[in-house]
Motif scaffolding. Structure first.
Motif, short mmCIF file in Angstrom:
data_model
loop_
_atom_site.label_atom_id
_atom_site.label_comp_id
_atom_site.label_asym_id
_atom_site.label_seq_id
_atom_site.Cartn_x
_atom_site.Cartn_y
_atom_site.Cartn_z
N GLU A 81 66.36 65.33 60.13
CA GLU A 81 66.88 64.86 61.42
C GLU A 81 68.18 65.60 61.75
N ARG A 82 68.72 65.31 62.92
CA ARG A 82 69.93 66.01 63.36
C ARG A 82 71.12 65.63 62.51
N LEU A 83 71.92 66.63 62.19
CA LEU A 83 73.05 66.47 61.30
C LEU A 83 74.27 65.97 62.07
N VAL A 84 75.04 65.05 61.46
CA VAL A 84 76.31 64.60 62.02
C VAL A 84 77.35 64.70 60.91
N LEU A 85 78.37 65.51 61.14
CA LEU A 85 79.44 65.68 60.16
C LEU A 85 80.78 65.37 60.79
N ARG A 86 81.69 64.82 59.99
CA ARG A 86 83.04 64.53 60.48
C ARG A 86 83.92 65.71 60.10
N LYS A 87 84.38 66.47 61.10
CA LYS A 87 85.16 67.67 60.87
C LYS A 87 86.36 67.70 61.80
N TYR A 88 87.25 68.64 61.55
CA TYR A 88 88.48 68.76 62.31
C TYR A 88 88.25 69.50 63.63
N ASP A 89 88.73 68.92 64.72
CA ASP A 89 88.68 69.57 66.03
C ASP A 89 90.10 70.00 66.38
N PRO A 90 90.39 71.31 66.38
CA PRO A 90 91.75 71.77 66.63
C PRO A 90 92.24 71.53 68.05
N VAL A 91 91.33 71.30 69.00
CA VAL A 91 91.75 71.07 70.38
C VAL A 91 92.42 69.70 70.51
N VAL A 92 91.82 68.67 69.92
CA VAL A 92 92.41 67.33 69.96
C VAL A 92 93.27 67.03 68.73
N ARG A 93 93.21 67.94 67.75
CA ARG A 93 94.00 67.85 66.51
C ARG A 93 93.71 66.56 65.74
N HIS A 94 92.44 66.22 65.65
CA HIS A 94 91.96 65.06 64.88
C HIS A 94 90.60 65.40 64.29
N ARG A 95 90.18 64.58 63.33
CA ARG A 95 88.82 64.69 62.81
C ARG A 95 87.91 63.85 63.70
N VAL A 96 86.83 64.45 64.14
CA VAL A 96 85.86 63.76 64.99
C VAL A 96 84.46 64.08 64.48
N ASP A 97 83.46 63.33 64.98
CA ASP A 97 82.07 63.62 64.62
C ASP A 97 81.60 64.86 65.35
N PHE A 98 80.89 65.72 64.62
CA PHE A 98 80.25 66.89 65.19
C PHE A 98 78.76 66.70 65.02
N ARG A 99 78.01 66.82 66.12
CA ARG A 99 76.57 66.61 66.10
C ARG A 99 75.84 67.94 66.21
N GLU A 100 74.69 67.99 65.56
CA GLU A 100 73.86 69.19 65.61
C GLU A 100 73.31 69.39 67.02
N GLU A 101 73.38 70.63 67.47
CA GLU A 101 72.85 70.99 68.78
C GLU A 101 71.75 72.02 68.57
N ARG A 102 70.64 71.87 69.26
CA ARG A 102 69.53 72.83 69.06
C ARG A 102 69.45 73.81 70.19
#
Length: 56
Positions: free
Chosen positions: A35-56
């Protein structure tokens, strides 16, 4: 042989759920994560860790 490797571990884009448009590029194993992957990683634009979802 190379085509088979690409089938099992395809390159995927992980897009930020914060709406910033920031992406990470990685590979995933289709057998372990069908299934689609969801990882919690750092987003430098908002300077926080957020969920990143797989996009096809």
């Amino acid at each position: 042989m190379a085509a088979r490797r690409q089938d099992l571990r395809p390159v995927i884009k992980l897009r930020s759920t914060a709406g910033t448009g920031f992406t990470y590029v990685t590979r995933k194993n289709r057998r372990n994560d069908p299934e689609r992957l969801v990882l919690r990683k750092y987003d430098p634009v908002v300077r926080h860790r957020v969920d990143f979802r797989e996009e096809r």
